[in-house]
Write a protein that holds these residues in place. Structure first.
Motif, PDB file in Angstrom:
ATOM      1  N   GLN A   1       0.831  -1.204   0.000  1.00 34.83           N
ATOM      2  CA  GLN A   1       0.000   0.000   0.000  1.00 34.83           C
ATOM      3  C   GLN A   1       0.865   1.254   0.000  1.00 34.83           C
ATOM      4  N   HIS A   2       1.949   1.196   0.749  1.00 32.03           N
ATOM      5  CA  HIS A   2       2.871   2.332   0.784  1.00 32.03           C
ATOM      6  C   HIS A   2       3.529   2.546  -0.577  1.00 32.03           C
ATOM      7  N   LEU A   3       3.930   1.458  -1.220  1.00 35.96           N
ATOM      8  CA  LEU A   3       4.588   1.561  -2.518  1.00 35.96           C
ATOM      9  C   LEU A   3       3.638   2.090  -3.593  1.00 35.96           C
ATOM     10  N   LYS A   4       2.388   1.722  -3.499  1.00 31.45           N
ATOM     11  CA  LYS A   4       1.412   2.152  -4.511  1.00 31.45           C
ATOM     12  C   LYS A   4       1.258   3.671  -4.538  1.00 31.45           C
ATOM     13  N   SER A   5       1.615   4.326  -3.441  1.00 26.06           N
ATOM     14  CA  SER A   5       1.495   5.785  -3.399  1.00 26.06           C
ATOM     15  C   SER A   5       2.409   6.456  -4.417  1.00 26.06           C
ATOM     16  N   PHE A   6       3.507   5.793  -4.772  1.00 26.15           N
ATOM     17  CA  PHE A   6       4.450   6.391  -5.707  1.00 26.15           C
ATOM     18  C   PHE A   6       3.923   6.414  -7.139  1.00 26.15           C
TER      19      PHE A   6
ATOM     20  N   PRO B   1       2.456  14.235  -7.335  1.00 29.31           N
ATOM     21  CA  PRO B   1       2.981  14.274  -8.711  1.00 29.31           C
ATOM     22  C   PRO B   1       2.156  13.412  -9.658  1.00 29.31           C
ATOM     23  N   MET B   2       2.052  13.866 -10.889  1.00 23.60           N
ATOM     24  CA  MET B   2       1.340  13.099 -11.907  1.00 23.60           C
ATOM     25  C   MET B   2       2.135  11.838 -12.250  1.00 23.60           C
ATOM     26  N   PRO B   3       1.462  10.703 -12.322  1.00 19.52           N
ATOM     27  CA  PRO B   3       2.179   9.468 -12.660  1.00 19.52           C
ATOM     28  C   PRO B   3       2.581   9.436 -14.126  1.00 19.52           C
ATOM     29  N   THR B   4       3.672   8.782 -14.401  1.00 17.08           N
ATOM     30  CA  THR B   4       4.126   8.586 -15.779  1.00 17.08           C
ATOM     31  C   THR B   4       4.209   7.081 -16.041  1.00 17.08           C
ATOM     32  N   LYS B   5       4.367   6.718 -17.299  1.00 21.31           N
ATOM     33  CA  LYS B   5       4.479   5.299 -17.645  1.00 21.31           C
ATOM     34  C   LYS B   5       5.682   4.674 -16.954  1.00 21.31           C
ATOM     35  N   GLU B   6       6.774   5.421 -16.940  1.00 18.03           N
ATOM     36  CA  GLU B   6       8.000   4.912 -16.305  1.00 18.03           C
ATOM     37  C   GLU B   6       7.821   4.750 -14.810  1.00 18.03           C
ATOM     38  N   SER B   7       7.171   5.733 -14.161  1.00 17.32           N
ATOM     39  CA  SER B   7       6.987   5.647 -12.711  1.00 17.32           C
ATOM     40  C   SER B   7       6.067   4.481 -12.350  1.00 17.32           C
ATOM     41  N   ARG B   8       5.056   4.230 -13.189  1.00 14.91           N
ATOM     42  CA  ARG B   8       4.153   3.094 -12.944  1.00 14.91           C
ATOM     43  C   ARG B   8       4.906   1.768 -13.051  1.00 14.91           C
ATOM     44  N   GLN B   9       5.736   1.647 -14.078  1.00 13.90           N
ATOM     45  CA  GLN B   9       6.493   0.405 -14.264  1.00 13.90           C
ATOM     46  C   GLN B   9       7.488   0.186 -13.133  1.00 13.90           C
ATOM     47  N   ASN B  10       8.141   1.259 -12.705  1.00 15.98           N
ATOM     48  CA  ASN B  10       9.090   1.148 -11.595  1.00 15.98           C
ATOM     49  C   ASN B  10       8.385   0.726 -10.312  1.00 15.98           C
TER      50      ASN B  10
ATOM     51  N   ALA C   1       7.437  -2.920 -10.355  1.00 23.25           N
ATOM     52  CA  ALA C   1       8.608  -3.759 -10.073  1.00 23.25           C
ATOM     53  C   ALA C   1       8.909  -3.788  -8.581  1.00 23.25           C
ATOM     54  N   LEU C   2       8.738  -2.649  -7.914  1.00 23.20           N
ATOM     55  CA  LEU C   2       8.956  -2.584  -6.466  1.00 23.20           C
ATOM     56  C   LEU C   2       7.924  -3.419  -5.713  1.00 23.20           C
ATOM     57  N   VAL C   3       6.685  -3.404  -6.205  1.00 23.95           N
ATOM     58  CA  VAL C   3       5.623  -4.208  -5.594  1.00 23.95           C
ATOM     59  C   VAL C   3       5.960  -5.693  -5.710  1.00 23.95           C
TER      60      VAL C   3
ATOM     61  N   VAL D   1      -1.456  -0.459 -10.109  1.00 24.18           N
ATOM     62  CA  VAL D   1      -0.428   0.554 -10.324  1.00 24.18           C
ATOM     63  C   VAL D   1      -0.297   0.887 -11.808  1.00 24.18           C
ATOM     64  N   LEU D   2      -0.259  -0.139 -12.647  1.00 24.61           N
ATOM     65  CA  LEU D   2      -0.055   0.070 -14.091  1.00 24.61           C
ATOM     66  C   LEU D   2      -1.238   0.770 -14.746  1.00 24.61           C
ATOM     67  N   GLN D   3      -2.422   0.616 -14.147  1.00 25.62           N
ATOM     68  CA  GLN D   3      -3.621   1.204 -14.722  1.00 25.62           C
ATOM     69  C   GLN D   3      -4.032   2.502 -14.059  1.00 25.62           C
ATOM     70  N   SER D   4      -3.242   2.966 -13.096  1.00 28.77           N
ATOM     71  CA  SER D   4      -3.619   4.175 -12.369  1.00 28.77           C
ATOM     72  C   SER D   4      -3.407   5.421 -13.216  1.00 28.77           C
TER      73      SER D   4
END
Length: 254
Positions: A78-83, A172-181, A184-186, A251-254
């Protein structure tokens, strides 16, 4: 002297239990099962409930440890999803803030540091792509700002100079790269907790093998207990893997 009938199964903890400890820490001296008046000793009952003893079907410690691991996995994910830019107040509320408690004066008590959830120190409300924090005590503002900056990489700002206890935290607005990263952390965090559950299972399996080797449990009972243990492990692994996969998709669909 009144006649006291001997009851089968009434005994103190066997000496070999001191050597064959399972996943829990067994006490060197277990309480007597019955008091001098012949009544059940509550301390003995409590100890029996907390330790596996020589019962191969006692999974209390295993179940408690696994439950703790599952909750730990949910919290970390849940904490990681915030990113990924999801607007979820609990992400901020659950951050641990270190504050000083007490005053150091002549003859006074020393200052001690304590950790409290941010939600206990401030009210958190989402507003658009911001969090609005109303801090209960102005003396906590800097601690909260530093915590959010260091743990979330978000920069809290005062809404107005006249209200120093009210902060806004831009999301911050999410980006494709931030979602993928983040996905991976999840996955990495989830695997860590899957390994933890496997370790818990291994500890309990070792305990069962000790019971069989010591002859304190029948081989058939140990075999059935090991099967039950594997079933519990499979169920937990399935639950965690479903949680990890769903969180990655969120995360990927956010």
């Amino acid at each position: 002297m009144p006649f006291v009938r001997s009851t089968r199964g009434i005994s103190t903890t066997p000496m070999f239990l001191k050597k064959n400890k399972g996943p829990t820490n067994l006490k060197d001296e277990a309480p007597e099962q019955y008091s001098r008046k012949g009544k059940p000793n509550p301390a003995h009952a409590a100890a029996a409930a907390e330790t596996p003893n020589d019962d191969p079907y006692n999974f209390k410690k295993f179940d408690d440890s696994v439950k703790h691991a599952v909750e730990g996995c949910k919290t970390e994910i849940q904490h990681l999803k915030s990113f990924s830019g999801r607007v979820d107040p609990s992400v901020i509320e659950n951050l641990l803030v270190t504050i000083s408690h007490g005053k150091k004066e002549d003859g006074g008590k020393e200052v001690k540091e304590v950790k409290l959830k941010l939600g206990e120190l401030a009210h958190v409300a989402p507003k658009g792509r911001e969090f609005i924090l109303t801090v209960n005590d102005e003396s906590f503002v800097n601690n909260i700002k530093n915590t959010i900056l260091s743990q979330m990489s978000m920069n809290p700002q005062q809404v107005s100079p006249s209200t120093p206890n009210i902060l806004k935290v831009p999301i911050p607005m999410p980006t494709k790269e931030s979602r993928q990263n983040t996905a991976a952390l999840v996955q990495k965090a989830g695997q860590k907790w899957l390994d933890k559950v496997q370790y818990i299972r291994g500890s309990h399996f070792t305990h069962l093998e000790k019971l069989k080797k010591a002859g304190t449990a029948r081989p058939d009972d140990v075999k059935k207990a090991e099967k039950k243990l594997q079933e519990k492990l499979d169920k937990t692994n399935k639950e965690l893997k479903q949680l990890i996969e769903k969180s990655k998709q969120d995360v990927l669909q956010s």
